[in-house]
Design a protein around this motif. Structure first.
Motif, short mmCIF file in Angstrom:
data_model
loop_
_atom_site.label_atom_id
_atom_site.label_comp_id
_atom_site.label_asym_id
_atom_site.label_seq_id
_atom_site.Cartn_x
_atom_site.Cartn_y
_atom_site.Cartn_z
N GLU A 1 0.82 -1.21 0.00
CA GLU A 1 0.00 0.00 0.00
C GLU A 1 0.85 1.26 0.00
O GLU A 1 0.50 2.26 -0.60
N TYR A 2 2.00 1.22 0.67
CA TYR A 2 2.81 2.40 0.88
C TYR A 2 4.09 2.49 0.06
O TYR A 2 4.64 3.58 -0.10
N VAL A 3 4.60 1.37 -0.43
CA VAL A 3 5.92 1.40 -1.06
C VAL A 3 6.01 0.36 -2.17
O VAL A 3 5.37 -0.69 -2.11
N GLU B 1 3.64 -7.85 3.80
CA GLU B 1 3.24 -6.54 3.28
C GLU B 1 2.94 -5.56 4.42
O GLU B 1 3.31 -4.38 4.36
N PHE B 2 2.30 -6.07 5.44
CA PHE B 2 2.01 -5.26 6.62
C PHE B 2 3.32 -4.81 7.28
O PHE B 2 3.48 -3.63 7.65
N LEU B 3 4.28 -5.72 7.39
CA LEU B 3 5.56 -5.40 8.00
C LEU B 3 6.35 -4.39 7.17
O LEU B 3 6.96 -3.46 7.71
N ILE B 4 6.33 -4.58 5.85
CA ILE B 4 7.04 -3.64 4.98
C ILE B 4 6.50 -2.23 5.15
O ILE B 4 7.27 -1.26 5.24
N ASP B 5 5.18 -2.09 5.23
CA ASP B 5 4.59 -0.76 5.40
C ASP B 5 4.95 -0.15 6.75
O ASP B 5 5.14 1.07 6.86
N LEU B 6 5.07 -0.99 7.77
CA LEU B 6 5.52 -0.49 9.07
C LEU B 6 6.96 0.00 9.00
O LEU B 6 7.30 1.08 9.49
N TYR B 7 7.82 -0.81 8.37
CA TYR B 7 9.23 -0.43 8.23
C TYR B 7 9.38 0.80 7.34
O TYR B 7 10.28 1.62 7.56
N ALA B 8 8.52 0.92 6.33
CA ALA B 8 8.57 2.09 5.44
C ALA B 8 8.21 3.36 6.21
O ALA B 8 8.82 4.41 6.00
N GLN B 9 7.24 3.26 7.11
CA GLN B 9 6.91 4.41 7.96
C GLN B 9 8.09 4.78 8.85
O GLN B 9 8.39 5.97 9.04
N LYS B 10 8.77 3.76 9.37
CA LYS B 10 9.95 4.00 10.21
C LYS B 10 11.06 4.67 9.39
O LYS B 10 11.75 5.57 9.88
N LEU B 11 11.23 4.24 8.13
CA LEU B 11 12.24 4.85 7.27
C LEU B 11 11.95 6.33 7.06
O LEU B 11 12.84 7.18 7.23
N VAL B 12 10.71 6.66 6.71
CA VAL B 12 10.35 8.07 6.49
C VAL B 12 10.50 8.86 7.79
O VAL B 12 10.98 9.99 7.79
N PHE B 13 10.11 8.24 8.89
CA PHE B 13 10.26 8.88 10.21
C PHE B 13 11.72 9.23 10.48
O PHE B 13 12.04 10.34 10.94
N ASP B 14 12.62 8.29 10.18
CA ASP B 14 14.04 8.54 10.41
C ASP B 14 14.61 9.55 9.42
O ASP B 14 15.51 10.33 9.76
N LEU B 15 14.10 9.55 8.20
CA LEU B 15 14.56 10.51 7.20
C LEU B 15 14.22 11.94 7.60
O LEU B 15 15.05 12.85 7.48
N ILE B 16 13.00 12.16 8.08
CA ILE B 16 12.56 13.53 8.35
C ILE B 16 13.14 14.10 9.63
O ILE B 16 12.90 15.27 9.96
N LYS B 17 13.92 13.29 10.35
CA LYS B 17 14.67 13.85 11.47
C LYS B 17 15.72 14.83 10.98
O LYS B 17 16.21 15.68 11.73
N ASN B 18 16.10 14.66 9.73
CA ASN B 18 17.06 15.57 9.11
C ASN B 18 16.29 16.62 8.32
O ASN B 18 15.45 16.29 7.48
#
Length: 282
Positions: free
Chosen positions: A18-20, A148-165
């Motif tokens: 759904e997300y990536v 697929e559910f796990l990938i979307d969770l990890y994708a949210q974590k990736l974006v979360f970590d990216l926007i710290k910068n």
């Protein structure tokens, strides 16, 4: 696995949730090609080898497995591979970015000394970012029924970590790079004209159905509804100084009766009654 840059093959290949969408490239030595991001931001990382990147303004840089490249939607760059190169790309859905930005707040965003222009962001694969990449990739090749559910969770974590910068945050949330925001800006600036939704979607490298679906997800209404409501909102102001026919024609309605019907359906009174109410209130 892809061995050339080709949009048709990208659509057929890869693992999509759904997300990536996850794209895996195995590019041969001396391969050269034009790389596009189309309507989504892309997070690009290298497993082995390196890429030489040339931007539209002829600036050049090279990145390898120690870096990641973040490109906004509708980007176009040229890439040269002088050695065999394997690369992993995450196409980040606009809804993913929107949801993470909506649910998080960064009042004090870290600013790292990294290369940045409005066209790209080059960061380092270290700490949380490296772990996020590994988690998404491992989930994509696992036999887990809920991958697929796990990938979307990890994708949210990736974006979360990216926007710290702050630099990466600016790339991801840049309204001028988001195809839906591009569409909204175009509609608002051309509200006096007849707007063809199919042609607008094509300009954004999206199918009409995908464009309408993404637009409604982010804005809350379909493009045709947004355009109608925007025109009627503008009409309220114009009716204060112009007659009904002038307002209808000025907003691209050739059929005056149709304009009156739309106005009455939304505001429960006719344009003329609205003008009389304004006159009486003064």
């Amino acid at each position: 696995m892809l061995n050339i840059f080709d949009r048709k093959l990208e659509i057929l290949d890869g693992f999509e949730t759904e997300y990536v969408k996850i794209l895996y490239y195995d590019l041969p030595k001396n391969y050269s090609g034009e790389y596009r991001t189309y309507n989504y931001s892309r997070f690009c990382t290298i497993i082995n080898g390196h890429k030489n990147v040339t931007l539209n303004d002829n600036r050049k840089f090279k990145y390898n497995k120690d870096n990641y490249l973040l490109l906004p939607p509708n980007s176009k760059v040229h890439m040269d591979m002088y050695v065999n190169t394997t690369a992993l790309v995450f196409e980040l859905n606009n809804e993913l970015i929107y949801e993470v930005l909506r649910k998080t707040q960064f009042s004090n965003v870290a600013i790292n000394d990294l290369k940045l222009t409005k066209n790209f962001f080059l960061g380092e694969n270290k700490f949380d970012i490296s772990k996020d990449i590994e988690s998404i990739f491992n989930a994509s090749i696992s036999n887990e029924s809920n991958n697929e559910f796990l990938i979307d969770l990890y994708a949210q974590k990736l974006v979360f970590d990216l926007i710290k910068n702050k630099s990466a945050l600016n790339i991801l949330k840049d309204g001028s790079s988001n195809p839906i925001n591009i569409a909204i800006k175009y509609i608002d600036e051309n509200i006096h004209s007849i707007i063809n939704i199919k042609e607008l979607a094509n300009e954004l490298y999206m199918s009409e159905s995908n464009f309408s679906h993404s637009f409604k997800k982010i804005v809350g209404e379909k493009p045709v509804e947004y355009i109608k409501n925007k025109k009627l909102q503008v009409a309220l102001e114009y009716l204060k100084t112009e007659n009904v026919t002038e307002v209808a024609y000025g907003l691209g309605y050739a059929n005056i009766s149709y304009f009156i019907k739309l106005f009455k359906d939304k505001y429960k009174i006719t344009p003329k009654q609205y003008q009389l109410n304004i006159y009486n209130s003064n």
